[in-house]
Scaffold this active site. Sequence first.
Site, short mmCIF file in Angstrom:
data_model
loop_
_atom_site.label_atom_id
_atom_site.label_comp_id
_atom_site.label_asym_id
_atom_site.label_seq_id
_atom_site.Cartn_x
_atom_site.Cartn_y
_atom_site.Cartn_z
CE LYS A 83 -3.90 1.97 2.65
NZ LYS A 83 -4.74 1.78 3.86
CB SER A 158 -8.18 3.36 2.82
OG SER A 158 -7.32 2.78 3.78
CB SER A 182 -8.28 0.45 5.69
OG SER A 182 -9.05 1.61 5.54
N1 GLN Z 1 -13.18 3.64 6.38
C1 GLN Z 1 -12.59 4.08 7.61
C2 GLN Z 1 -12.21 5.54 7.50
O1 GLN Z 1 -12.53 6.12 6.52
C3 GLN Z 1 -11.40 3.24 7.97
C4 GLN Z 1 -10.21 3.58 7.19
C5 GLN Z 1 -9.00 2.77 7.59
O2 GLN Z 1 -9.12 1.74 8.24
N2 GLN Z 1 -7.85 3.30 7.24
O3 GLN Z 1 -11.63 6.11 8.36
#
Ligand code: GLN
Length: 496
Positions: A83, A158, A182
């Site tokens: 990532k 994400s 994410s």
């Molecule tokens: N979808 C969640 C957010 O927008 C989690 C994102 C993540 O785990 N980085 O914060």
Amino acid sequence: MSESVKGIGATAEAIAAAVRSGNASAEEITRAFLAHADKTAGMLGTYLHRMSEEALRAARAVDAKRASGAPLGALAGVPVAIKDNICIRGVPTTCGSTILEGYRPPYDAHVIERLRAADAVLVGKTNCDEFAMGSSTENSAYHPTKNPWDLARVPGGSSGGSAAAVAAREAPIAYGSDTGGSVRQPAAFCGVYGLKPTYGAVSRYGLVAFASSLDQIGPFARTARDTALAYNAVAGPDARDMTSRAEARPIDLAALEGGMKGLTIGIPRDLLEGEGLAPEIRACFDSAAAAFASHGARLIDVSLPSAKHAIATYYLIAPAEASSNLARYDGVRYGLRAGDGDLRAMYERTRGQGFGREVRRRILLGTYALSAGYYDAYYLRAQKVRTLVRGDFLKALSGADALLLPVTPTTAFGLGEKVEDPLAMYLNDIYSIPASLAGVPALSFPAGFGAAGLPIGLQLVGHPFAEETLLRIARAYETWCDAATKAPPIATEVSA
Ligand code: GLN
């Protein structure tokens, strides 16, 4: 080269064994994955930066090491995608943000050092929501990523690029970061495994910080055993992350074959009764629970009464920490600088132009929640609720080896469907955020398919540092359900 490791369908375990024993060349394997990704990555938007030249060089070095008689590591010759919020020395790292355009970190993250030591082959930096804020990878400043099962749908986020890369067979293993879901949510949307380790199990050194008290790096893979290998390659203490913990132990792969006998699985009834859970996911959940029972597990009802406050709590704590962590992007130290002359105007222009809408929204929310007079009402109260959520999990787990939860309320949604509605996007994380607040390990595993042929993932949540138990349960499931072995058409047809 043996048939089983020739193709892009090979597992990391098979590749590493073949490379170690001299039955396969890391270079040939790497070439096969790179050639496949040449065809699929553009259609899917998997990467922000590919590392094909570096990958071939690394693969040749692995082959030379083997030829010299030196012992090879656990991921010898295995292509791995990373990532884009994890630092690789000299390689562009943007976190999906304009503000980091052109930034090349001068050092490797801890997990990258460990992967190099394991003789893995890094193939590229995967697309993600800007600074990991989002659930669809549509918040990337560069381009969205598409779901390999249906190009009109999101891969989740994400870490959507990493999940799509593994689902599309561009790499057998990828890493992402999970702050509120994410890794687990894109794993569920793309039909692969995704593990969020216990907070502190994997060093965050070199992971660009979003919400430091929640962020964890975790692997994606296509089998339970590969997920364990990928976890083992990066877990363990590191003095450069003060929240890193010595309790993190490697998973014993032999123990993953232990089956379900003697295990107790907790079912959090209160969480399931909430509205919004798609009937097809509920049906998959019920049949998985029944299958666990029929294979020898005991099922008990548990309750997580504070979990209903988890989203509200998370959206105070995570933006508060983000507003502080993102203060460092000022146009002076990293990446983009907009305008010169007056310092204050330069800060404002850089941050105004460099951050996207969602990131600006979180910085505003977080700054507000931390400001004088509001701190006690918001941040402090959220921390207290967080303690209650952790208490709920530890209590529920006191009589169970693991809890079974959904990962998401629905299967993958359409591209563009939720971009204008941040609340709908946030609600998507209702089942993943509680375990993040509690700091306990959680695994998303491929459990079945919905009506539209889209993957369904389910979630196992465990005791701190009991990642092995979660993967043992998922491994058992894998032996009687073929959900993890199906490939999306793009993985096979494009290269046929
Ligand atoms: N979808 C969640 C957010 O927008 C989690 C994102 C993540 O785990 N980085 O914060």
